[in-house]
Enzyme design. Structure first.
Site, PDB file in Angstrom:
ATOM      1  N   HIS A 104      11.273  41.782   0.618  1.00 57.46           N
ATOM      2  CA  HIS A 104      12.707  42.043   0.508  1.00 57.46           C
ATOM      3  C   HIS A 104      13.360  41.737   1.842  1.00 57.46           C
ATOM      4  O   HIS A 104      12.820  42.101   2.887  1.00 57.46           O
ATOM      5  CB  HIS A 104      12.957  43.503   0.121  1.00 57.46           C
ATOM      6  CG  HIS A 104      14.405  43.879   0.103  1.00 57.46           C
ATOM      7  ND1 HIS A 104      15.234  43.572  -0.945  1.00 57.46           N
ATOM      8  CD2 HIS A 104      15.169  44.520   1.019  1.00 57.46           C
ATOM      9  CE1 HIS A 104      16.452  44.019  -0.682  1.00 57.46           C
ATOM     10  NE2 HIS A 104      16.433  44.599   0.508  1.00 57.46           N
ATOM     11  N   PHE A 154       0.852  -1.188   0.000  1.00 55.80           N
ATOM     12  CA  PHE A 154       0.000   0.000   0.000  1.00 55.80           C
ATOM     13  C   PHE A 154       0.898   1.251   0.000  1.00 55.80           C
ATOM     14  O   PHE A 154       1.940   1.283   0.650  1.00 55.80           O
ATOM     15  CB  PHE A 154      -0.902   0.017   1.229  1.00 55.80           C
ATOM     16  CG  PHE A 154      -2.217  -0.677   1.018  1.00 55.80           C
ATOM     17  CD1 PHE A 154      -3.412  -0.018   1.268  1.00 55.80           C
ATOM     18  CD2 PHE A 154      -2.276  -1.990   0.563  1.00 55.80           C
ATOM     19  CE1 PHE A 154      -4.634  -0.641   1.075  1.00 55.80           C
ATOM     20  CE2 PHE A 154      -3.487  -2.626   0.369  1.00 55.80           C
ATOM     21  CZ  PHE A 154      -4.681  -1.956   0.622  1.00 55.80           C
ATOM     22  N   GLY A 155       0.451   2.246  -0.710  1.00 55.33           N
ATOM     23  CA  GLY A 155       1.236   3.475  -0.844  1.00 55.33           C
ATOM     24  C   GLY A 155       1.889   3.607  -2.203  1.00 55.33           C
ATOM     25  O   GLY A 155       2.302   4.702  -2.586  1.00 55.33           O
ATOM     26  N   GLY A 156       1.996   2.489  -2.934  1.00 53.00           N
ATOM     27  CA  GLY A 156       2.503   2.526  -4.293  1.00 53.00           C
ATOM     28  C   GLY A 156       3.936   2.996  -4.410  1.00 53.00           C
ATOM     29  O   GLY A 156       4.710   2.991  -3.447  1.00 53.00           O
ATOM     30  N   THR A 157       4.287   3.422  -5.617  1.00 50.13           N
ATOM     31  CA  THR A 157       5.653   3.865  -5.888  1.00 50.13           C
ATOM     32  C   THR A 157       6.032   5.062  -5.032  1.00 50.13           C
ATOM     33  O   THR A 157       7.111   5.102  -4.442  1.00 50.13           O
ATOM     34  CB  THR A 157       5.807   4.221  -7.378  1.00 50.13           C
ATOM     35  OG1 THR A 157       5.586   3.049  -8.170  1.00 50.13           O
ATOM     36  CG2 THR A 157       7.197   4.763  -7.671  1.00 50.13           C
ATOM     37  N   CYS A 158       5.163   6.046  -4.937  1.00 48.40           N
ATOM     38  CA  CYS A 158       5.497   7.296  -4.250  1.00 48.40           C
ATOM     39  C   CYS A 158       5.973   7.046  -2.821  1.00 48.40           C
ATOM     40  O   CYS A 158       7.015   7.546  -2.410  1.00 48.40           O
ATOM     41  CB  CYS A 158       4.293   8.229  -4.253  1.00 48.40           C
ATOM     42  SG  CYS A 158       4.585   9.764  -3.350  1.00 48.40           S
TER      43      CYS A 158
END
Length: 451
Positions: free
Chosen positions: A437, A35-39
Site C-alpha cells: 500500500h 538478424f533479429g527478425g521482426t521483433c
C-alpha cells in the site's frame, strides 16, 4: 551439396537457438533480411521505443489534471526515429560477424525447400540432419481496388518515414493499429481508423474492447463496421472510399497505414515442397514438442503458431534446443497460458479466457471487475476509466482469465499469470499474499478479494 548437422531458417528467434550447448554441431543459419527478425527490426522493440516517446508527450499534455501546466512543442520526428534505429541498425552486422567468427555459416540469400530436408539458397543446395524453421511472418495486405496505385505503409515501413504526416488513415482495428494510432496521435497527426468490426481490438475481452473503443474515439476519428472499397491518389496523399453503416464516404489523408493482420512466410519458403504440412492459415503444423510432419524438422515462432508473440517464441526456442540435444527426453510446452499486452493508450494486458469465450464454451465462471479509481494510487492518477477484470472457476477457485486496461497493465497482470501457471487459486493469491500500500497492485488485490 553442402551437408550440416543443423540448419536454422530464420535469424529472429532462430538465432537465439544457438548457444554453447550446440557449439559441437556443424551449423548454418539462413537469413535473407536482417538478424533479429521482426521483433528487433520492425516490431516489438522499435515500436515500443516510439510508444514510450508517445507516452511522454501524452502525459505532458494530460498533466494539467494534476495541476501541472505543460505543453508539447512539435515533436522532432527525425530525432525520435534516429534515436531508435541508431541503436538497432548496427546490431545486424555485429550479429553476422559474431556467428561467422564462431564457425557458423551464414547465408544471406532467399531460401526455399526443393525436397524434404533439402534447401536451395541462391546457387547452392544445402541439407542437414536437423532443420529448425523459424522464418516468421509479414504484414498481410488486403485486396482493395486501387491500393496498388498509391504509396502506402505497413508496420514494416511506417517507423522509418522521413517526415511526420499531418493526417493518416489507418486500415484495421487490431493491436498494431491501436499502437500506431497512439504513437502518431500523440505526435500530433490527425488519425482516422477504419475498422470492419463493431469495436476496436475485437479479440480482447468485450468489456475491455468496448472501453478502448470509447476512449480511442475521443482521440481519433473512428469508423466502425466500415470497409475500404477503393483507394485513389489524392494530391500528395490518398483518398479512401469507405462503405459504412450510413453509406459511402470518401476519407482523405496525407498517408495510409495498412494494419490488417499478418501472414506466415511459409509460402516464400515453399514449405510444402519440403514435405511440411500446413494449416488453413499457412502455419506449419507441429505438435506440442514443435516436431513437424518431417522427422528431424522443427518449427517455432510465427511460422508455426498464431500467437505472434515474442515471449512465446522465446519459450519455444528453449524447448526446441532441449529437444534437439535430448531426443530421448523430449519435452512439450505444457503451459497453455499465453499472455499478451497491447502497448497503446491506455495500455491493455490479457491472459486466459475472456468472458465471451467462457459463455460460448459453456464454462461456468464468476467475474470481478475493480476500477483503478477504487484504490489510493488510482486516486492519485485521477483515473476514471481503467479497470481490472478477473474470471474464476466457482468450484475449484482457479483463475480462468484476467484482463486489464489502464496504466502499467502489462506489469500488473504478471502475478495473475504466475498464479494461473502455478495452479494457485484466486483465494490464495488474494488472501495469502500481501500487496504493498498504496501501490497500484492493490487494484489486483481488490479484484481477487471481491471474487
Amino acid at each position: 551439396m553442402r551437408h550440416y548437422d543443423l540448419v536454422i531458417l530464420g535469424a529472429g528467434s532462430g538465432n537465439m537457438l544457438l548457444n554453447e550447448e550446440l557449439g559441437h554441431l556443424r551449423t548454418a543459419i539462413v537469413e535473407p533480411d536482417r538478424f533479429g527478425g521482426t521483433c528487433l527490426n520492425r516490431g516489438c522493440i522499435p515500436s515500443k521505443m516510439f510508444v514510450l516517446t508517445a507516452d511522454a508527450a501524452e502525459n505532458a499534455r494530460a498533466a494539467k489534471r494534476l495541476g501541472v501546466h505543460a505543453s508539447v512543442a512539435p515533436v522532432d520526428w527525425k530525432t525520435v526515429r534516429d534515436r531508435v534505429f541508431s541503436r538497432i541498425d548496427p546490431l545486424h552486422g555485429s550479429a553476422v560477424d559474431y556467428r561467422r567468427k564462431n564457425d557458423v555459416d551464414v547465408y544471406t540469400e532467399e531460401a526455399h525447400f526443393i525436397a524434404p530436408k533439402v534447401v536451395q539458397v541462391g546457387d547452392e543446395q544445402i541439407t542437414a540432419d536437423t532443420f529448425v524453421v523459424a522464418v516468421g511472418s509479414r504484414p498481410a495486405v488486403p485486396d482493395i481496388p486501387g491500393l496498388d496505385t498509391v504509396h502506402y505503409h505497413t508496420s514494416d515501413t511506417i517507423m522509418r518515414i522521413d517526415d511526420l504526416p499531418t493526417s493518416m488513415i489507418v486500415l484495421g482495428g487490431g493491436f498494431i493499429a491501436a499502437e500506431f494510432g497512439h504513437v502518431f496521435g500523440a505526435f500530433g497527426t490527425d488519425v482516422t481508423i477504419v475498422q470492419r468490426g463493431p469495436r476496436l481490438l475485437m479479440t480482447e475481452d468485450e468489456q475491455v474492447s468496448a472501453r478502448f473503443t470509447e476512449l480511442a474515439s475521443r482521440r481519433h476519428h473512428v469508423f466502425l463496421g466500415a470497409q475500404a472499397t477503393l483507394v485513389q491518389p489524392h494530391g500528395g496523399g490518398v483518398a479512401v472510399t469507405v462503405k459504412a453503416r450510413h453509406g459511402k464516404q470518401v476519407l482523405k489523408a496525407d498517408m495510409l497505414l495498412v494494419c490488417t493482420g499478418r501472414r506466415p512466410n511459409t509460402d516464400r519458403l515453399q514449405a510444402r515442397a519440403g514435405g511440411l504440412e500446413l494449416d488453413e492459415h499457412g502455419h506449419i503444423a507441429a505438435d506440442n514438442a514443435y516436431r513437424t510432419s518431417v522427422p528431424g524438422v522443427w518449427a517455432l515462432g510465427d511460422a508455426a503458431n498464431h500467437f505472434q508473440l515474442k515471449h512465446m517464441a522465446n519459450a519455444e526456442t528453449r524447448l526446441v534446443r532441449h529437444n534437439i540435444l535430448h531426443p530421448q527426453d523430449v519435452r512439450t510446452l505444457t503451459n497453455k497460458v499465453a499472455p499478451h499486452a497491447v502497448f497503446t493508450s491506455p495500455q491493455i494486458a490479457s491472459v486466459g479466457l475472456t468472458e465471451q469465450h467462457a459463455r460460448r464454451k459453456g464454462i461456468d465462471y464468476r467475474v470481478s471487475v475493480r476500477a483503478y479509481a477504487d484504490t489510493a494510487y488510482g486516486w492519485a492518477l485521477e483515473d476514471t476509466t481503467s479497470f481490472v477484470k478477473i474470471l474464476a472457476d466457482p468450484a475449484e477457485r482457479r483463475i480462468l482469465g484476467a484482463h486489464i486496461i489502464g496504466p502499467q497493465a502489462a506489469t500488473l497482470i504478471q502475478p495473475l499469470i504466475q498464479a494461473m501457471t502455478m495452479g494457485l487459486t484466486a483465494d490464495q493469491v488474494g488472501r495469502d499474499v500481501l500487496y504493498i500500500h498504496p501501490a497500484l497492485t492493490e487494484v489486483v488485490e481488490q479484484a481477487l478479494l471481491a471474487l
